[in-house]
Design an enzyme around this catalytic site. Structure first.
Site, mmCIF file in Angstrom:
data_model
loop_
_atom_site.group_PDB
_atom_site.id
_atom_site.type_symbol
_atom_site.label_atom_id
_atom_site.label_comp_id
_atom_site.label_asym_id
_atom_site.label_seq_id
_atom_site.Cartn_x
_atom_site.Cartn_y
_atom_site.Cartn_z
ATOM 1 C CE LYS A 102 50.039 -44.975 -29.491
ATOM 2 N NZ LYS A 102 49.098 -43.886 -29.848
ATOM 3 C CG ASP A 161 44.371 -47.228 -29.103
ATOM 4 O OD1 ASP A 161 43.734 -47.869 -28.225
ATOM 5 O OD2 ASP A 161 44.009 -47.188 -30.288
#
Length: 311
Positions: free
Chosen positions: A178, A196
């Site tokens: 991420k 997320d």
């Protein structure tokens, strides 16, 4: 005479009894129907349009891309909501954003980067001094260890420069896929999907995928869009999740993609009540960046206040 009279007198009595029963039955029947109707009325719910259960892959791709196009019109100024001036600041800020808001990170990093402007400076920092600066972000000891560790990694492995490849970035302490895609997409212009918590929540609500593992979500959603769209798509989805499609009380009645959403109705559907749930610039409040892009300011967005400022 007596028997006949008795029969005549008895006959009306039987008719009266039967008539009474029929009349009572007639009176009772409609009452039961009315009562049942009254009880059933509140159970009715407004019909909500949902994609067919057997939505084809082609139909899913079309719906997903239309949602992205609609969000691009709503958030034409969507951008990463972390303040940064170079790849080093972005990777550090992204690591610090775990378990806190981008706003709190943006309010904290000015002091951090003023004292430690380069990887070399942060790699040689006193951990206790860094901890004191990072305290407002929460989990400050673990985050201090990560940012000092990744700074040392940058110095020792990459000459103090942030690498522009996924396989290199994920070797750094505290940097996962991420974080790596945030850096690649926004500091190097290399497409990536940022999965997320907002992204995960929305793509499942929209039935783009039923996966729960971030890597599998990334793969499933990535297959629905051209690679060139991935970074902007991430911004659109995350912005929508922060401003309108909240975790607990989605503002369904103020949602621009309500006709395309299978989860419409999970949140407040009354338009006036839904407007009160909007956050950040959609609700008239400052955004998360202290130094947002000019396009955001031109669209009416307001910068966030620095740490400790009133309001």
């Amino acid at each position: 005479m007596t028997k006949k009279a008795a029969v005549k007198k008895a006959t009306p009595a039987k008719k009266t009894t039967a008539t009474t029963k029929v009349t009572a039955a007639k009176k009772t029947a409609p009452e039961k129907k009315v009562t049942a109707a009254k009880k059933a009325a509140p159970v009715k719910k407004a019909a909500v349009a949902k994609p067919a259960k057997a939505e084809s892959h082609t139909a899913l791709v079309r719906r997903a891309r239309r949602i992205d196009r609609e969000l691009a019109e709503v958030f034409p100024y969507a951008h990463p909501e972390l303040d940064f001036e170079n790849p080093f600041q972005l990777v550090v800020a992204t690591v610090l954003s775990a378990q806190t808001t981008d706003l709190r990170v943006n309010q904290t990093t000015p002091a951090l980067f003023a004292k430690y402007p380069t990887p070399e400076d942060l790699a040689a920092a006193n951990p206790e001094e860094v901890e004191e600066i990072l305290r407002p972000t929460g989990f400050f000891r673990a985050k201090t260890k990560s940012v000092i560790g990744l700074s040392k990694g940058l110095v020792e492995q990459f000459g103090g420069e942030v690498p522009g490849r996924l396989e290199d970035l994920v070797k750094l302490p505290g940097v996962g896929r991420k974080t790596a895609f945030v850096v690649l997409g926004n500091a190097f212009g290399r497409p990536g999907i940022t999965v997320d918590t907002h992204f995960q929540r929305l793509v499942r609500r929209w039935q783009w995928t039923d996966q729960t593992d971030p890597d599998k979500i990334e793969a499933a959603v990535g297959a629905l869009f051209p690679k060139s769209d991935w970074t902007d798509l991430s911004h659109h989805v995350i912005w929508h999740g922060r401003r309108i499609c909240h975790a607990r009380k989605p503002a369904c009645g103020a949602c621009p993609i309500a006709p395309l959403c299978p989860a419409y109705g999970e949140g407040e559907t009354d338009p006036e009540k839904a407007k009160k749930l909007l956050k950040y610039e959609k609700g008239g409040f400052p955004g998360q960046r202290l130094n947002p892009p000019q396009a955001y300011l031109d669209a009416g967005g307001r910068p966030a206040p620095p740490l400790g400022a009133a309001g």
